[in-house]
Design a protein around this motif. Structure first.
Motif, PDB file in Angstrom:
ATOM      1  N   SER A 532       0.819  -1.212   0.000  1.00  0.00           N
ATOM      2  CA  SER A 532       0.000   0.000   0.000  1.00  0.00           C
ATOM      3  C   SER A 532       0.855   1.265   0.000  1.00  0.00           C
ATOM      4  O   SER A 532       0.675   2.158  -0.846  1.00  0.00           O
ATOM      5  CB  SER A 532      -0.943  -0.003   1.199  1.00  0.00           C
ATOM      6  N   GLU A 533       1.787   1.377   0.923  1.00  0.00           N
ATOM      7  CA  GLU A 533       2.568   2.612   1.026  1.00  0.00           C
ATOM      8  C   GLU A 533       3.482   2.806  -0.175  1.00  0.00           C
ATOM      9  O   GLU A 533       3.655   3.926  -0.666  1.00  0.00           O
ATOM     10  CB  GLU A 533       3.383   2.616   2.321  1.00  0.00           C
ATOM     11  N   SER A 534       4.071   1.718  -0.660  1.00  0.00           N
ATOM     12  CA  SER A 534       4.943   1.865  -1.831  1.00  0.00           C
ATOM     13  C   SER A 534       4.135   2.286  -3.052  1.00  0.00           C
ATOM     14  O   SER A 534       4.587   3.116  -3.855  1.00  0.00           O
ATOM     15  CB  SER A 534       5.682   0.549  -2.102  1.00  0.00           C
ATOM     16  N   ALA A 541       4.765  10.143  -7.027  1.00  0.00           N
ATOM     17  CA  ALA A 541       5.814  10.456  -7.995  1.00  0.00           C
ATOM     18  C   ALA A 541       5.229  10.594  -9.403  1.00  0.00           C
ATOM     19  O   ALA A 541       5.678  11.432 -10.203  1.00  0.00           O
ATOM     20  CB  ALA A 541       6.890   9.377  -7.969  1.00  0.00           C
ATOM     21  N   THR A 542       4.226   9.792  -9.718  1.00  0.00           N
ATOM     22  CA  THR A 542       3.589   9.864 -11.034  1.00  0.00           C
ATOM     23  C   THR A 542       2.889  11.209 -11.230  1.00  0.00           C
ATOM     24  O   THR A 542       2.989  11.836 -12.300  1.00  0.00           O
ATOM     25  CB  THR A 542       2.581   8.721 -11.196  1.00  0.00           C
ATOM     26  N   LEU A 543       2.148  11.650 -10.186  1.00  0.00           N
ATOM     27  CA  LEU A 543       1.483  12.951 -10.272  1.00  0.00           C
ATOM     28  C   LEU A 543       2.496  14.077 -10.464  1.00  0.00           C
ATOM     29  O   LEU A 543       2.287  14.997 -11.262  1.00  0.00           O
ATOM     30  CB  LEU A 543       0.646  13.195  -9.006  1.00  0.00           C
ATOM     31  N   GLU A 544       3.590  14.007  -9.724  1.00  0.00           N
ATOM     32  CA  GLU A 544       4.619  15.035  -9.877  1.00  0.00           C
ATOM     33  C   GLU A 544       5.232  14.981 -11.270  1.00  0.00           C
ATOM     34  O   GLU A 544       5.571  16.021 -11.865  1.00  0.00           O
ATOM     35  CB  GLU A 544       5.696  14.859  -8.805  1.00  0.00           C
ATOM     36  N   ARG A 556      -3.066  14.984  -2.362  1.00  0.00           N
ATOM     37  CA  ARG A 556      -3.938  14.021  -3.031  1.00  0.00           C
ATOM     38  C   ARG A 556      -3.664  12.601  -2.546  1.00  0.00           C
ATOM     39  O   ARG A 556      -4.593  11.824  -2.294  1.00  0.00           O
ATOM     40  CB  ARG A 556      -3.719  14.112  -4.548  1.00  0.00           C
ATOM     41  N   VAL A 557      -2.392  12.261  -2.381  1.00  0.00           N
ATOM     42  CA  VAL A 557      -2.049  10.924  -1.877  1.00  0.00           C
ATOM     43  C   VAL A 557      -2.564  10.733  -0.454  1.00  0.00           C
ATOM     44  O   VAL A 557      -3.094   9.681  -0.104  1.00  0.00           O
ATOM     45  CB  VAL A 557      -0.521  10.706  -1.955  1.00  0.00           C
TER      46      VAL A 557
END
Length: 657
Positions: A532-534, A541-544, A556-557
């Motif tokens: 879950s956390e990973s 990182a994808t959003l960034e 958001r996360v």
């Protein structure tokens, strides 16, 4: 081939011993007495001086010695060579003074009673020795083997076991001096010493370079019963070798334990040996009870009971004074003296040998053997009574003894980690960086080998076994981290810990969402799905990477994390349709993935194959989306889901605190 009747002839004595233990020990424990006393009295009752239910008590005694052997092996597993070096002052200083002073005083009493010099010396030494099995059993029942006074008592016992070798070598000298002969005792003593040293060197070399590869090979086979057989082979083989070269079997077993104390397989070996040790040690105590000569006791009971009381009082006074001299507090000095008061097992070896050498006559030998056995019978009662008196004194004292310092290695452990796979390795890196003492258990030989570079304690063992957990020191740990990837095994460990070790907190790696719900139903202190956390960090990182500012991506996360926790809590409580099985106590249905945010449009199939796969599910999915607000109003709005998540987080934080 033996007939069925011959096979059955072994059953009556076995059933007699088992019945005596099952009846006698619980009665004495209910009366607040030591289990040792229960075994001793049971032995008196079934022996020749009682109901004569055992025809050959000598045979039972020879088998029962293995109990003492296994006891010393387990004690050796708890120690390390560095600890023995740190105990050298107590072993050679306190141990020497105890043996010499007690032997002089008790032997002098024999001279005053009219016994010859040689006989008085042998009887004084035999009574000055202490009962290793009785003392260690009493310390184990109290939980004091790792305390300062328990460590000193063990140092004295260890010196006595070492000294027996020299005593047995000097007895022919005493016999030749008394008889005026010219026995070649010096050459025999030198030969015996050379054999003993050679055997010790051989055992050390094999233990240092051969045992770990040997057990690693057996562990890789996966046959647990073979590991048990190998453990017994090592212990009993070393004990027999030591006996053949003139040392005691117990000393050999202790040496084997010391050599395996640093082994990765230590806790598994201890767990495998423990059942045999307990039963055979009980048989040993019963054999001591059977050795008491009832006819002699009846004939000279005033002198015998008086000598028993005097011997115990003399040893308690002398040993307590020596403990005080070596830095123990007054209460700990008395406790240590009380557990060392009973005469030792070697009295039953030294006294018959002295009679064979002509040092003692038959009457003196029978009296001394009965006296030694009675001290072992009375000693636990005296120790228990002294415990109660000292506890009452400690409660009223305004300046009690300072807390004793543990010397057992596992007492340093704050965290017990079960499983050293990818998840456990990352966890232990964090704990190691903070300097937290960790013990790791794993049954994968390759994982153990890879962990040798980490510097913390890691042992081979099955974490789902209660005896392995106990041997690893879970009772002294603050929390246990269950990091294995077997969901059923993790649940089993949680159940064991919650039932047997209520004060130990449980932090568990959840295999998947359903496993997480099961763990929450068991009230673990903390659980985390392994991916879950990973995955959340990957999503951030994808959003960034798509150009979202770091703060917005993190927010958001965090929002998704809270929604996920809220849904997990609702599923565990049975408030959602797929989680209703939990509420009714039935087997839960499979938890299917559901969107945490309402989709803006239905799913679209981009090719014919996909339309065939999802086409029949589209209507059901649309109905679920339409019905979801009515079935679960809290989960239908983002604000309500966030409130549920906040409440769940607050409950989790409160439980951890």
């Amino acid at each position: 081939m033996a007939s069925p009747a011959e096979h059955a002839s072994f059953l009556p004595p076995v059933l007699t011993f088992l019945s005596a233990a099952v009846i006698g020990v619980p009665l004495f424990r209910l009366a607040g007495q030591s289990a040792v006393l229960g075994y001793l009295v049971a032995g008196v009752l079934i022996g020749p001086s009682g109901l004569s239910l055992i025809a050959e008590p000598e045979t039972a005694a020879s088998v029962a010695e293995i109990g003492v052997v296994l006891l010393l092996f387990i004690v050796g597993l708890e120690l390390h060579l560095s600890q023995l070096v740190s105990m050298r002052r107590d072993i050679f200083g306190l141990g020497t003074l105890q043996l010499v002073l007690c032997a002089l005083v008790l032997g002098g009493a024999g001279l005053l009673a009219g016994i010859g010099l040689g006989a008085s010396a042998v009887i004084g030494i035999a009574l000055a020795l202490s009962a290793t099995a009785v003392a260690l059993q009493l310390l184990e029942e109290r939980g004091d083997l790792g305390t300062a006074y328990g460590s000193r008592a063990f140092a004295v016992l260890l010196f006595q076991d070492l000294a027996v070798v020299g005593i047995l070598a000097l007895m022919p000298l005493l016999a030749s001096a008394g008889g005026g002969g010219n026995a070649p005792w010096l050459g025999d003593a030198a030969l015996s010493t050379a054999k003993a040293l050679g055997a010790i060197v051989a055992v050390v070399l094999v233990g240092r370079y051969g045992l770990n590869p040997f057990f690693r090979l057996l562990a890789a086979s996966g046959a647990r019963e073979v590991m048990t057989a190998a453990a017994l082979l090592v212990v009993l083989g070393t004990a027999l070798l030591m006996q053949e070269v003139g040392l005691s079997m117990a000393m050999g077993a202790f040496l084997a334990g010391i050599l395996l104390a640093e082994s990765n397989f230590r806790h598994q070996l201890e767990a495998d040996i423990e059942p045999f040790r307990g039963m055979l040690l009980g048989l040993f105590f019963m054999s001591v009870g059977m050795s008491i000569d009832g006819a002699l006791v009846k004939a000279v009971w005033p002198a015998l009971f008086g000598a028993t009381a005097a011997a115990i009082l003399v040893k308690v006074a002398l040993v307590a004074a020596l403990f005080r001299l070596f830095g123990s507090g007054p209460l700990d000095a008395l406790r240590g003296a009380a557990v060392l008061a009973p005469a030792g097992e070697f009295a039953f070896v030294l006294l018959p040998q002295a009679e064979g050498l002509g040092l003692t006559d038959a009457t003196s030998t029978r009296f001394a053997v009965a006296l030694a056995a009675l001290t072992m019978l009375v000693g636990p009662v005296a120790a228990k009574g002294l415990d109660k008196a000292l506890d009452a004194l400690r409660a009223r004292s305004s300046d009690p003894d300072l807390p004793a310092t543990d010397v057992i290695e596992s007492a340093e452990t704050r965290v017990l980690v079960i499983g050293f796979g990818r998840f456990g390795q990352i966890l232990t890196q964090v704990l190691l960086a903070e300097g937290i003492a960790v013990t790791v258990i794993d049954k994968d030989v390759e994982q153990i080998r890879s962990a040798s570079r980490f510097g913390f304690r890691i042992y081979y063992g099955d974490g789902t076994r209660l005896d392995v957990l106990r041997a690893a020191g879970i009772g002294r740990a603050e929390l246990v981290c269950i990091c294995i990837d077997d969901a059923e095994a993790a649940l089993k460990i949680v159940d064991i810990v919650h039932e047997e070790f209520e004060s130990v907190r449980t932090y568990v790696r959840a295999y998947d969402r359903m496993h997480a719900v099961e763990l929450m139903s068991r009230d673990v202190d903390f659980q985390l799905r392994e991916t879950s956390e990973s995955a959340l960090q990957f999503g951030r990182a994808t959003l960034e990477g798509l150009g979202l500012p770091a703060e917005a991506a993190a927010a958001r996360v965090e929002d998704v994390r809270k929604r996920d926790i809220a849904r997990l809590v609702l599923q565990q409580a049975g408030a959602l349709p797929e989680g209703s099985g939990w509420l009714r106590g039935a087997a839960p249905a499979e938890l299917k993935p559901e969107p945490l945010t309402a989709p803006q449009r239905p799913a679209r199939a981009l090719n014919a194959e996909t339309r065939d796969i999802i086409g029949h599910d589209r209507r059901e999915a649309a109905e679920r989306l339409l019905e979801r607000p009515a079935r679960d109003p809290e989960a239908g709005a983002e604000g309500d889901e966030a409130a549920v998540a906040e409440a769940a987080l607050e409950r989790a934080d409160a439980r951890r605190e």
